[in-house]
Motif scaffolding. Structure first.
Motif, PDB file in Angstrom:
ATOM      1  N   UNK A  81      44.644  34.248  28.122  1.00 58.33           N
ATOM      2  CA  UNK A  81      44.657  32.941  27.454  1.00 58.33           C
ATOM      3  C   UNK A  81      43.969  31.856  28.725  1.00 58.33           C
ATOM      4  N   UNK A  82      43.793  32.193  30.020  1.00 55.57           N
ATOM      5  CA  UNK A  82      43.401  31.302  31.069  1.00 55.57           C
ATOM      6  C   UNK A  82      41.996  31.731  31.305  1.00 55.57           C
ATOM      7  N   UNK A  83      41.218  30.611  31.004  1.00 55.12           N
ATOM      8  CA  UNK A  83      39.707  30.867  31.121  1.00 55.12           C
ATOM      9  C   UNK A  83      39.459  31.225  32.671  1.00 55.12           C
ATOM     10  N   UNK A  84      38.644  32.197  33.291  1.00 53.34           N
ATOM     11  CA  UNK A  84      38.054  32.365  34.656  1.00 53.34           C
ATOM     12  C   UNK A  84      39.468  32.506  35.579  1.00 53.34           C
ATOM     13  N   UNK A  85      40.439  32.904  35.215  1.00 53.46           N
ATOM     14  CA  UNK A  85      41.398  33.417  36.083  1.00 53.46           C
ATOM     15  C   UNK A  85      41.376  34.625  36.591  1.00 53.46           C
ATOM     16  N   UNK A  86      41.294  34.864  37.982  1.00 55.21           N
ATOM     17  CA  UNK A  86      41.133  36.164  38.830  1.00 55.21           C
ATOM     18  C   UNK A  86      42.697  36.565  39.073  1.00 55.21           C
ATOM     19  N   UNK A  87      43.280  37.701  38.608  1.00 55.41           N
ATOM     20  CA  UNK A  87      44.458  38.171  39.267  1.00 55.41           C
ATOM     21  C   UNK A  87      44.533  39.201  40.077  1.00 55.41           C
ATOM     22  N   UNK A  88      45.701  39.183  41.000  1.00 63.75           N
ATOM     23  CA  UNK A  88      45.745  40.347  41.973  1.00 63.75           C
ATOM     24  C   UNK A  88      47.095  41.007  41.964  1.00 63.75           C
ATOM     25  N   UNK A  89      47.502  42.194  42.166  1.00 66.98           N
ATOM     26  CA  UNK A  89      48.843  42.744  42.068  1.00 66.98           C
ATOM     27  C   UNK A  89      48.928  43.517  43.302  1.00 66.98           C
ATOM     28  N   UNK A  90      50.220  42.990  43.935  1.00 65.68           N
ATOM     29  CA  UNK A  90      50.664  43.909  44.928  1.00 65.68           C
ATOM     30  C   UNK A  90      51.376  44.966  44.576  1.00 65.68           C
ATOM     31  N   UNK A  91      50.961  45.983  45.417  1.00 62.74           N
ATOM     32  CA  UNK A  91      51.796  47.288  45.008  1.00 62.74           C
ATOM     33  C   UNK A  91      51.383  48.171  46.096  1.00 62.74           C
ATOM     34  N   UNK A  92      52.309  49.302  46.279  1.00 60.37           N
ATOM     35  CA  UNK A  92      52.296  50.184  47.290  1.00 60.37           C
ATOM     36  C   UNK A  92      51.009  51.280  47.027  1.00 60.37           C
ATOM     37  N   UNK A  93      50.557  52.083  47.640  1.00 58.67           N
ATOM     38  CA  UNK A  93      49.348  52.800  47.717  1.00 58.67           C
ATOM     39  C   UNK A  93      49.752  53.947  46.516  1.00 58.67           C
ATOM     40  N   UNK A  94      51.107  54.388  46.451  1.00 59.80           N
ATOM     41  CA  UNK A  94      51.391  55.666  45.832  1.00 59.80           C
ATOM     42  C   UNK A  94      51.692  54.899  44.310  1.00 59.80           C
ATOM     43  N   UNK A  95      51.533  53.675  44.186  1.00 57.97           N
ATOM     44  CA  UNK A  95      51.770  53.175  42.699  1.00 57.97           C
ATOM     45  C   UNK A  95      50.549  52.388  42.155  1.00 57.97           C
ATOM     46  N   UNK A  96      49.278  52.588  42.761  1.00 58.73           N
ATOM     47  CA  UNK A  96      48.120  51.869  42.610  1.00 58.73           C
ATOM     48  C   UNK A  96      47.674  52.431  40.963  1.00 58.73           C
ATOM     49  N   UNK A 101      42.995  48.686  35.078  1.00 63.32           N
ATOM     50  CA  UNK A 101      41.701  48.363  35.683  1.00 63.32           C
ATOM     51  C   UNK A 101      41.206  47.208  35.484  1.00 63.32           C
ATOM     52  N   UNK A 102      40.475  46.354  36.407  1.00 67.18           N
ATOM     53  CA  UNK A 102      40.114  45.121  36.279  1.00 67.18           C
ATOM     54  C   UNK A 102      40.823  43.980  37.102  1.00 67.18           C
ATOM     55  N   UNK A 103      41.886  44.507  37.839  1.00 69.09           N
ATOM     56  CA  UNK A 103      42.868  43.827  38.525  1.00 69.09           C
ATOM     57  C   UNK A 103      42.977  44.037  39.932  1.00 69.09           C
ATOM     58  N   UNK A 104      42.694  43.152  40.635  1.00 66.27           N
ATOM     59  CA  UNK A 104      42.836  43.648  42.224  1.00 66.27           C
ATOM     60  C   UNK A 104      44.029  44.154  42.538  1.00 66.27           C
ATOM     61  N   UNK A 105      43.911  45.052  43.384  1.00 70.04           N
ATOM     62  CA  UNK A 105      45.098  45.517  43.802  1.00 70.04           C
ATOM     63  C   UNK A 105      45.402  45.229  45.641  1.00 70.04           C
ATOM     64  N   UNK A 106      46.340  44.737  45.750  1.00 67.11           N
ATOM     65  CA  UNK A 106      46.678  44.426  47.215  1.00 67.11           C
ATOM     66  C   UNK A 106      47.773  45.387  47.842  1.00 67.11           C
ATOM     67  N   UNK A 107      47.549  45.962  48.873  1.00 63.59           N
ATOM     68  CA  UNK A 107      48.409  46.748  49.669  1.00 63.59           C
ATOM     69  C   UNK A 107      49.089  45.869  50.577  1.00 63.59           C
ATOM     70  N   UNK A 108      50.553  45.701  50.550  1.00 61.49           N
ATOM     71  CA  UNK A 108      51.685  44.968  51.275  1.00 61.49           C
ATOM     72  C   UNK A 108      50.959  45.180  52.852  1.00 61.49           C
ATOM     73  N   UNK A 109      51.179  44.049  53.611  1.00 61.66           N
ATOM     74  CA  UNK A 109      50.911  44.036  55.087  1.00 61.66           C
ATOM     75  C   UNK A 109      49.349  44.135  55.391  1.00 61.66           C
ATOM     76  N   UNK A 110      48.446  43.984  54.677  1.00 59.75           N
ATOM     77  CA  UNK A 110      47.162  43.870  54.976  1.00 59.75           C
ATOM     78  C   UNK A 110      46.558  42.491  55.002  1.00 59.75           C
TER      79      UNK A 110
END
Length: 461
Positions: A81-96, A101-110
């Motif tokens: 619904x939100x035009x141009x929105x870029x989303x990221x998801x914080x998760x542990x490496x074992x849960x990536x 797909x299409x969502x940026x993955x962020x590892x905690x503490x980086x």
């Protein structure tokens, strides 16, 4: 060898050198961690001076365990619904692998993690973010929570040392003051959140919109349900009972109040049991293998597991509030009521308004299935009243309401909204098996008017 040769001094010197080397390694490792932590925080402070990016959003759930719960439903709807929105998801490496797909993955503490927290406008979580998070002007923090509360939460744990003994209540209040929005599924939840999580900020707004993670329970097709069952490994035509107990604050290990092998033998070959451990436990609920006991603890979506099942057996888990949306049988197994009440406590007496039949022992549970009470008319009436009280806004559009209010700034969003569907008009997710559910093997006879071969009643609310 040195001792055999009588070289005791040499042996002691080598042993001392080995101990010294180990200590030096530990000191060096600690020093590296301190230096890295300092560098990360310095980098974060620099990022805090840069502009907030209005097209960025960061999501997380269950202490970085993966793509799940209401944050996942909101993230999906926000991208839609939100035009141009870029989303990221914080998760542990074992849960990536759980993150689409299409969502940026962020590892905690980086470095990327801290940059995203510093510069993203929208922050969404069902628990609290890192306590070092600095809430900036222009940032919006949405706290979705993770379920309707039955057990006591937040500040209400101050006088319950078994449950809240290690909780930092001052830090909890500091975290609450960072919230802009607090999501609520119903009026009961709103009242609890306002009491358990009081905010010193006048700007905190409660969104009594329903539970976004339950949208899937309303928008699923029969083909989806069949696919879920096949992926889990449920035999065709079998009746699947989902057993999902909650954790016990007075126990160190997962509480298993049932002998599941005995239960599944008593129910007979047409039944399977899906076991799901509480997310606070790493180990599976049942050790060993049984062909008709399937562990689904690692399944990424509890909503998909619920849709794949025919009935729920639980104790005090908030899953019962979500499952009630399916209008499928719910059985409460409450074998340690006094201990649970003493250690954790609840906001209301579940026995006064249960979502279905209640068993206080394993034998009572088997009797409930033997007599057909688990899906009889009385259980259906209890379930209808439970749904009316706790699921008034779960109409399949909760995530959309949240996105329109939080991300698009639509202050006219209300519940019931024009798009909301009343309880009487809602159609739950399609049942996985026909109404003619198999009779448990333990049944030797039936009482008049309580035939287990009769399909479950589905009254209108």
């Amino acid at each position: 060898g040195l001792i055999r040769l009588g070289a005791h001094r040499t042996y002691r010197a080598l042993w001392a050198a080995r101990l010294l080397r180990g200590r030096l390694r530990r000191i060096a490792g600690a020093a590296r961690r301190v230096v890295r932590a300092g560098a990360l925080q310095a980098y974060y402070r620099v990022q805090l001076r840069l502009p907030v990016r209005a097209d960025r959003a960061v999501f997380a759930a269950y202490w970085h365990r993966g793509y799940a719960c209401s944050p996942a439903a909101i993230e999906q709807k926000a991208r839609e619904l939100v035009p141009g929105l870029h989303t990221s998801w914080i998760c542990r490496a074992e849960d990536e692998h759980t993150v689409p797909t299409g969502i940026r993955r962020l590892t905690p503490g980086t470095y990327r993690y801290w940059r995203a927290l510093a510069r993203s406008k929208y922050l969404v979580n069902n628990v609290n973010f890192d306590r070092r998070l600095v809430k900036r002007r222009g940032q919006v923090l949405l706290q979705t929570h993770h379920g309707t509360p039955l057990k006591t939460m937040g500040l209400d744990l101050q006088d319950r040392p078994a449950a809240g003994g290690t909780m930092d209540f001052e830090q909890l209040l500091a975290n609450v003051d960072k919230w802009d929005f607090s999501l609520s599924a119903n009026r009961h939840t709103t009242l609890v959140w306002e009491k358990a999580y009081p905010s010193g900020s006048a700007g905190l707004e409660t969104l009594e919109y329903g539970c976004p993670r339950n949208d899937l329970l309303r928008r699923t097709t029969a083909a989806d349900v069949a696919r879920f069952r096949e992926s889990i490994g449920i035999p065709e035509g079998a009746t699947a009972l989902l057993y999902a107990p909650t954790h016990r604050d007075y126990r160190r290990t997962q509480h298993l109040g049932l002998d599941l092998e005995r239960v599944v033998r008593a129910l007979g070959p047409d039944f399977v049991i899906l076991t799901r451990a509480h997310y606070s436990y790493e180990a599976p609920l049942v050790r060993g293998t049984h062909p008709r006991i399937i562990d689904v603890s690692d399944h990424p979506s509890v909503e998909a597991v619920a849709l794949a099942s025919d009935a729920l057996v639980t104790d005090y888990s908030s899953l019962m509030f979500d499952y009630a949306n399916l209008d499928r049988p719910i059985v409460i197994h409450s074998s340690d009521r006094e201990a649970y009440e003493a250690a954790r406590g609840t906001y209301f007496d579940l026995h006064s308004c249960p979502p279905g039949a209640i068993a206080h022992s394993e034998d009572e549970l088997l009797d409930i299935f033997a007599t057909g009470h688990w899906r009889g008319s009385r259980s259906a009436q209890l379930r209808a009243a439970f749904r009316a009280r706790f699921c008034p806004y779960d109409d399949g559009y909760a995530a959309e309401r949240v996105v329109r209010r939080v991300f698009l700034g639509d202050t006219t969003v209300q519940v019931p909204a024009a798009s909301a569907v009343s309880l009487a008009e809602r159609q739950p997710g399609p049942a996985p098996v026909p109404a003619s559910v198999p009779v448990p093997a333990l049944l030797s006879g039936t009482s008049p008017g309580r035939s287990p071969s009769t399909g479950p009643d589905r009254p209108t609310a």
